[in-house]
Structure formats: structure tokens, C-alpha cells
Design an enzyme around this catalytic site. Sequence first.
Site, PDB file in Angstrom:
ATOM      1  N   GLY A 111       0.771  -1.197  -0.127  1.00 55.68           N
ATOM      2  CA  GLY A 111       0.102  -0.154   0.006  1.00 55.68           C
ATOM      3  C   GLY A 111       0.716   1.211  -0.012  1.00 55.68           C
ATOM      4  O   GLY A 111       0.933   2.048   1.006  1.00 55.68           O
ATOM      5  N   ILE A 112       1.306   1.668  -0.988  1.00 59.98           N
ATOM      6  CA  ILE A 112       2.236   2.991  -1.229  1.00 59.98           C
ATOM      7  C   ILE A 112       1.371   4.014  -1.933  1.00 59.98           C
ATOM      8  O   ILE A 112       0.730   3.679  -3.022  1.00 59.98           O
ATOM      9  CB  ILE A 112       3.538   2.828  -1.968  1.00 59.98           C
ATOM     10  CG1 ILE A 112       4.503   1.896  -1.303  1.00 59.98           C
ATOM     11  CG2 ILE A 112       4.095   4.054  -2.148  1.00 59.98           C
ATOM     12  CD1 ILE A 112       5.550   1.485  -1.743  1.00 59.98           C
ATOM     13  N   THR A 113       0.637   4.723  -1.049  1.00 58.83           N
ATOM     14  CA  THR A 113      -0.118   5.874  -1.674  1.00 58.83           C
ATOM     15  C   THR A 113       0.390   6.690  -2.849  1.00 58.83           C
ATOM     16  O   THR A 113       1.489   7.105  -2.710  1.00 58.83           O
ATOM     17  CB  THR A 113      -0.748   6.599  -0.470  1.00 58.83           C
ATOM     18  OG1 THR A 113       0.224   7.088   0.307  1.00 58.83           O
ATOM     19  CG2 THR A 113      -1.833   5.738   0.208  1.00 58.83           C
ATOM     20  N   HIS A 137      -8.274  26.978   1.991  1.00 58.27           N
ATOM     21  CA  HIS A 137      -9.628  27.426   1.898  1.00 58.27           C
ATOM     22  C   HIS A 137      -9.906  27.632   0.345  1.00 58.27           C
ATOM     23  O   HIS A 137     -11.243  27.492  -0.281  1.00 58.27           O
ATOM     24  CB  HIS A 137      -9.648  28.619   2.721  1.00 58.27           C
ATOM     25  CG  HIS A 137      -9.342  28.264   3.874  1.00 58.27           C
ATOM     26  ND1 HIS A 137      -9.325  29.095   4.991  1.00 58.27           N
ATOM     27  CD2 HIS A 137      -8.942  26.943   4.683  1.00 58.27           C
ATOM     28  CE1 HIS A 137      -8.823  28.675   5.995  1.00 58.27           C
ATOM     29  NE2 HIS A 137      -8.663  27.365   5.995  1.00 58.27           N
ATOM     30  N   LYS A 188      -0.635  19.818  17.621  1.00 60.30           N
ATOM     31  CA  LYS A 188       0.640  19.937  18.205  1.00 60.30           C
ATOM     32  C   LYS A 188       0.828  19.886  19.800  1.00 60.30           C
ATOM     33  O   LYS A 188       1.091  20.526  20.632  1.00 60.30           O
ATOM     34  CB  LYS A 188       1.108  21.497  18.003  1.00 60.30           C
ATOM     35  CG  LYS A 188       1.228  21.625  16.418  1.00 60.30           C
ATOM     36  CD  LYS A 188       2.038  22.881  16.173  1.00 60.30           C
ATOM     37  CE  LYS A 188       1.822  23.114  14.539  1.00 60.30           C
ATOM     38  NZ  LYS A 188       2.975  24.182  14.222  1.00 60.30           N
ATOM     39  N   ASP A 190       1.847  17.795  21.654  1.00 62.07           N
ATOM     40  CA  ASP A 190       2.998  17.162  22.066  1.00 62.07           C
ATOM     41  C   ASP A 190       4.084  18.379  22.597  1.00 62.07           C
ATOM     42  O   ASP A 190       4.842  18.196  23.261  1.00 62.07           O
ATOM     43  CB  ASP A 190       3.646  16.302  20.908  1.00 62.07           C
ATOM     44  CG  ASP A 190       4.117  17.255  19.815  1.00 62.07           C
ATOM     45  OD1 ASP A 190       5.262  17.730  19.661  1.00 62.07           O
ATOM     46  OD2 ASP A 190       3.135  17.527  18.892  1.00 62.07           O
ATOM     47  N   ARG A 191       3.725  19.579  22.060  1.00 62.68           N
ATOM     48  CA  ARG A 191       4.583  20.792  22.511  1.00 62.68           C
ATOM     49  C   ARG A 191       4.300  21.228  23.955  1.00 62.68           C
ATOM     50  O   ARG A 191       3.489  21.119  24.555  1.00 62.68           O
ATOM     51  CB  ARG A 191       4.180  21.818  21.329  1.00 62.68           C
ATOM     52  CG  ARG A 191       4.405  21.680  20.098  1.00 62.68           C
ATOM     53  CD  ARG A 191       5.511  21.710  19.646  1.00 62.68           C
ATOM     54  NE  ARG A 191       6.450  23.256  19.966  1.00 62.68           N
ATOM     55  CZ  ARG A 191       7.537  23.547  19.752  1.00 62.68           C
ATOM     56  NH1 ARG A 191       8.528  22.520  19.446  1.00 62.68           N
ATOM     57  NH2 ARG A 191       7.837  24.826  19.932  1.00 62.68           N
TER      58      ARG A 191
HETATM   59  P1  GDP Z   1      -0.118  23.643   7.376  1.00 58.72           P
HETATM   60  O1  GDP Z   1       0.793  25.031   6.809  1.00 58.72           O
HETATM   61  O2  GDP Z   1      -1.109  23.908   8.051  1.00 58.72           O
HETATM   62  O3  GDP Z   1       0.067  22.635   6.268  1.00 58.72           O
HETATM   63  O4  GDP Z   1       1.248  22.999   8.416  1.00 58.72           O
HETATM   64  P2  GDP Z   1       2.239  21.964   8.491  1.00 58.72           P
HETATM   65  O5  GDP Z   1       1.951  20.519   8.051  1.00 58.72           O
HETATM   66  O6  GDP Z   1       3.228  22.283   7.197  1.00 58.72           O
HETATM   67  O7  GDP Z   1       3.101  22.140   9.614  1.00 58.72           O
HETATM   68  C1  GDP Z   1       3.758  23.432  10.136  1.00 58.72           C
HETATM   69  C2  GDP Z   1       4.890  23.246  10.889  1.00 58.72           C
HETATM   70  O8  GDP Z   1       4.356  22.515  12.204  1.00 58.72           O
HETATM   71  C3  GDP Z   1       5.862  21.887  10.099  1.00 58.72           C
HETATM   72  O9  GDP Z   1       7.179  22.292  10.741  1.00 58.72           O
HETATM   73  C4  GDP Z   1       5.318  20.772  10.963  1.00 58.72           C
HETATM   74  O10 GDP Z   1       6.379  19.729  11.191  1.00 58.72           O
HETATM   75  C5  GDP Z   1       4.865  21.201  12.485  1.00 58.72           C
HETATM   76  N1  GDP Z   1       3.824  20.327  12.971  1.00 58.72           N
HETATM   77  C6  GDP Z   1       2.902  20.225  12.620  1.00 58.72           C
HETATM   78  N2  GDP Z   1       2.124  19.235  13.420  1.00 58.72           N
HETATM   79  C7  GDP Z   1       2.668  19.247  14.427  1.00 58.72           C
HETATM   80  C8  GDP Z   1       2.715  18.430  15.781  1.00 58.72           C
HETATM   81  O11 GDP Z   1       1.332  17.841  15.897  1.00 58.72           O
HETATM   82  N3  GDP Z   1       3.570  18.917  16.694  1.00 58.72           N
HETATM   83  C9  GDP Z   1       4.787  19.260  16.228  1.00 58.72           C
HETATM   84  N4  GDP Z   1       5.668  19.382  17.495  1.00 58.72           N
HETATM   85  N5  GDP Z   1       4.976  20.120  15.146  1.00 58.72           N
HETATM   86  C10 GDP Z   1       4.225  19.968  14.123  1.00 58.72           C
END
Ligand code: GDP
Length: 370
Positions: A111-113, A137, A188, A190-191
Amino acid sequence: PETILVQELANRMAERVADVVKSLMKMGVMATMNQSIDADTAELVIEEFGHKVVRVSDADVEQVIDMIEDAPESLRSRPPIITIMGHVDHGKTSLLDAIRKTSVVSGEAGGITQHIGAYQVTTDTGAVLSFLDTPGHAAFTSMRARGANVTDIVVLVVSAEDAVMPQTIEAINHAKAAKVPMIVAINKIDRPDANPQKVRTDLLQHEVVVEAMSGDVQDVEVSALTGQGLDQLLEAIALQAEILELKANPDRSAMGAVIEAKLDVGRGPVATVLVQNGTLRKGDIFVVGEQWGKVRALINDKGERVDEAGPSVPVEVLGLNGTPEAGDVLNVVDTEAQAREIADYRLQASKDKRAAAGAATTLEQLMAKA
Ligand code: GDP
Ligand code: MG
């Protein structure tokens, strides 16, 4: 040119084709299941069976395709179609990738998307979900502007670090205008400085009351980075889909929306189509926007060739005579002549419109000069 196959008519009404043939015979029309009858005759048959006729103005040739409403007993549940929206950098792309990866890891052989603009995942409890792979959007609004309402559920991604930002509000407004239910993914998590509660209280000011605040909008804490909460998010989506009772008739000829289209050097014009109703099959003749074609091949989100694609399934379609635009609607029709006629009609109509718009500007310019 206003015709419908007897078989198709039966499928739409969820009646046995033999009964339809019999009913036609009573009217003195001899037709087999593979023959076409005209719209007037079809209307008589539909009424005879006690179904609803939704006949739209004759002037608009393209509307004839959707003459018959699908009978309730022909409808089956279909997977939801989900769009991810939110402020820039809040993690839309990361979340889409993380969800896709869960499906690959837990997934089917090899399953490689592929990137085809949409993909499907199956949750642990067996629910199938279709994700549009074009966050943002602009895609959502331009599709809607073209009359293609392809989204059933919006996942609103809000960073737990930054909380509600301008494009978060924009996304809320788009979802509300389209009357599409929302699920909030507080990302995020986890931050170390994550503050999910701030997200919830911020949302209150925009009349989004999440479940944790005793409202009815589901909210899930997630991390696209660590994968935390992803399963819960998928289950929340599956639950919302159940509430929506999304249905389609897999036995009718297909209609769908183009979500991406390009001219491929090797393969010619290629369009990713999200089937919205019916089943699209190899060999089907179709009209899509101002283009038409005959399905030469269908390729799914795993890069595999498939013979058919049912409701809510995204597939790449090969066999187009030209490149359609995102948001164009695809309809399967009976004959090449019909497909050509509708495509030509639309092309002419849009030429006329452009000409009229051109004339109006010149007149305006003349007036301005005077
Ligand atoms: P988009 O502009 O909404 O598509 O955002 P991206 O997916 O490009 O994410 C923006 C930044 O946030 C990237 O550097 C990601 O690695 C980081 N990022 C996205 N989700 C998470 C997360 O759940 N935790 C952390 N720590 N960083 C995240
Ligand atoms: Mg992005």
C-alpha cells in the site's frame, strides 16, 4: 438526444429491468434493457411506477442527465468525504500525511499511496473515510463556486500553541456557509507550551462550542508529529459520518467531481474524480465540464488499476479528450454522440459568455472615454 438507457432507468428507480420493459410494452414501446428511450417516454414510465420526476428546463441540455431522482430503496451508505482546513502552519499537511501513513502501516499489501488528490483510509473499527488531499480554503471555495459540493465533514486544525488565528476564523465561516459539520483537531499537543483549553475558549467567541465545553462539536487533541490522538480523530469522523447518514445509489451510472486535472506527457489528459453517486466503470462514456471521453483506465489512490469506482471513491480517470478543470462535474451518458453534443453545447455557452463579458467591458471603456 434526450434519452436514457432502459437499464439505467430501472437502476435509478430500483425496479426490476424486466418490469420496466413490460411497462414500456404496455405503452407500445418495444425496447430491450440496452436500448435508449426518449425523456417523454421515460417520464411516463417513472410516473407509472409511482416515482418522482425531476425534469429540469429543456433549454439546458446538460440537466437532462439528472432527470430521475434515485429511489430511497436504491440508496446505500457511502463513506464521508473530509476536507482539512485551518490556519497556515497549524499542521494541515502534517495531519494529512500522518493519517495517510497510519493507513499504509496498518494497511493493504504494497500500500504505497499515490498522490492523486484524495485518498481513503479504513479505521480500526472498519469505517472507510475519504480525505481530500488539497488542504486550504481556496480549493474548498473554488470547488463550491463551481457547484461541486464535495465535502461532507470539515476537520478544523487548530494549533494548541497559537490557538485561533485569522484563517481559523475564515475556515469556520466557510464551513458554516456550506453547512458542513466541523470536527476540531487541536494539534501540536506534544509541544511543551500547548494550551488546548485556550483553543476551546477562543472558539466560543466564534460560536463553535466543542463537546468539552458542553457543545456538540467534537474536539480531539492530536499530534501529527507523534501520532497521538489520530485514532480518536478518525473515530470522531466516523461517528459524525454515521450521524449524517450519507447515502448514494451504487447501481446507477456515475456522476462525480473533478478534484485535480492535468495534461500528462505520457498518458494524456488525466483527471482525479471523486465519484459522488453511482459507479464509474472502464468503458463508460462521460462528459466532464467542456470535455468528454471514454474511460480507458481507472487508477486508485494506491496506484492500482481498478475496473470500477463506487460512491466516495477517488480515482484517476484516463481516456479524456481534453483537460477539464477542478470542480467540473462528470456525468456518464449513453452514447458518444450525446457526450459530444453536451460538451459542445457547454463549450459554446462558455464562449458566448466570454464574448458577452468582453463586449460589456468594451462598452464600459467607451463610456468611460466619453
Ligand atoms: P500547514 O501549513 O497547516 O499545512 O502546516 P504543516 O503541516 O506544514 O506544519 C507546519 C509546521 O508545524 C511544520 O514544521 C510541522 O513539522 C509542524 N507540526 C505540524 N504538526 C505538528 C505537531 O503535531 N507537533 C509538532 N511539534 N509540530 C508539528
Ligand atoms: Mg500545508
